[in-house]
Write a protein that holds these residues in place. Structure first.
Motif, short mmCIF file in Angstrom:
data_model
loop_
_atom_site.label_atom_id
_atom_site.label_comp_id
_atom_site.label_asym_id
_atom_site.label_seq_id
_atom_site.Cartn_x
_atom_site.Cartn_y
_atom_site.Cartn_z
N VAL A 1 -10.04 -33.00 -1.40
CA VAL A 1 -11.19 -33.69 -1.99
C VAL A 1 -10.99 -35.20 -1.89
CG1 VAL A 1 -12.47 -34.11 -4.14
CG2 VAL A 1 -11.77 -31.78 -3.54
N ASN B 1 -13.49 -37.74 0.09
CA ASN B 1 -14.41 -38.49 -0.77
C ASN B 1 -13.88 -39.83 -1.26
OD1 ASN B 1 -16.73 -36.44 -1.39
ND2 ASN B 1 -14.82 -35.29 -1.50
N CYS B 2 -12.58 -40.00 -1.29
CA CYS B 2 -11.99 -41.16 -1.96
C CYS B 2 -11.21 -42.08 -1.02
CB CYS B 2 -11.05 -40.71 -3.08
SG CYS B 2 -11.72 -39.42 -4.14
N THR C 1 -16.32 -38.60 -12.37
CA THR C 1 -17.60 -37.98 -12.71
C THR C 1 -18.72 -39.00 -12.86
OG1 THR C 1 -16.44 -36.19 -13.85
CG2 THR C 1 -18.77 -36.49 -14.40
N PRO D 1 -19.06 -45.30 -7.12
CA PRO D 1 -20.16 -44.37 -7.41
C PRO D 1 -19.70 -43.18 -8.23
CG PRO D 1 -19.39 -44.06 -5.16
CD PRO D 1 -18.63 -45.24 -5.73
N PHE E 1 -19.43 -39.23 -8.89
CA PHE E 1 -19.33 -38.04 -8.05
C PHE E 1 -19.69 -36.77 -8.82
CE2 PHE E 1 -16.97 -41.11 -5.64
CZ PHE E 1 -17.19 -40.75 -4.32
N ASP F 1 -22.49 -35.45 -9.51
CA ASP F 1 -23.54 -34.65 -8.89
C ASP F 1 -23.12 -34.13 -7.52
OD1 ASP F 1 -25.24 -35.01 -11.05
OD2 ASP F 1 -26.23 -36.75 -10.15
N LYS F 2 -22.07 -34.67 -6.96
CA LYS F 2 -21.62 -34.29 -5.62
C LYS F 2 -20.50 -33.26 -5.65
CE LYS F 2 -19.95 -36.20 -1.28
NZ LYS F 2 -19.48 -37.35 -0.55
N LEU F 3 -19.60 -33.39 -6.63
CA LEU F 3 -18.44 -32.50 -6.73
C LEU F 3 -18.57 -31.61 -7.95
CD1 LEU F 3 -15.62 -35.13 -6.07
CD2 LEU F 3 -16.59 -33.52 -4.42
N ASP G 1 -13.36 -29.27 -8.58
CA ASP G 1 -12.95 -30.27 -7.60
C ASP G 1 -12.62 -31.60 -8.29
OD1 ASP G 1 -13.15 -28.61 -5.39
OD2 ASP G 1 -15.18 -29.26 -4.88
#
Length: 101
Positions: free
Chosen positions: A24, A28-29, A69, A76, A78, A80-82, A86
């Motif tokens: 993850v 994403n990071c 979160t 940003p 996350f 709504d994305k993860l 996760d």
């Protein structure tokens, strides 16, 4: 005895998956936080000392989860994305890596 074996042999309910956390993180990071750094706000690394100094709630998995979160400033959200698993996994991964980066 069978139930005991199932409980002892199973994954603890709250145990984070560090392999998934790393995946993850990479997906994403890492663009902003590779190697525990911060390419946007360079003083706000995700290394232990900086997490203790800058992260609301300090160097705690729960504080990292909250930041991932909800986001903050240029980071940003996350949430709504993860999914929650996760987010828990990546927060635990960051927590565990923070004193190794």
């Amino acid at each position: 005895l069978g139930l005991l074996a199932a409980v002892v042999g199973g994954r603890p309910a709250l145990a984070a998956d560090l392999e998934n956390g790393e995946t993850v993180f990479q997906g994403n990071c890492a663009a902003c936080h590779a190697g525990g750094n911060n390419s946007i706000a360079t003083e706000k690394k995700i290394k232990k000392a900086e997490l203790e100094k800058y992260l609301t709630g300090g160097y705690k998995v729960e504080a990292i989860q909250y930041q991932v979160t909800n986001g903050k400033n240029s980071m940003p959200a996350f949430g709504d994305k993860l999914g929650p698993d996760d987010i828990e996994d990546v927060a635990t991964y960051v927590y565990n890596q923070a004193d190794k980066w």
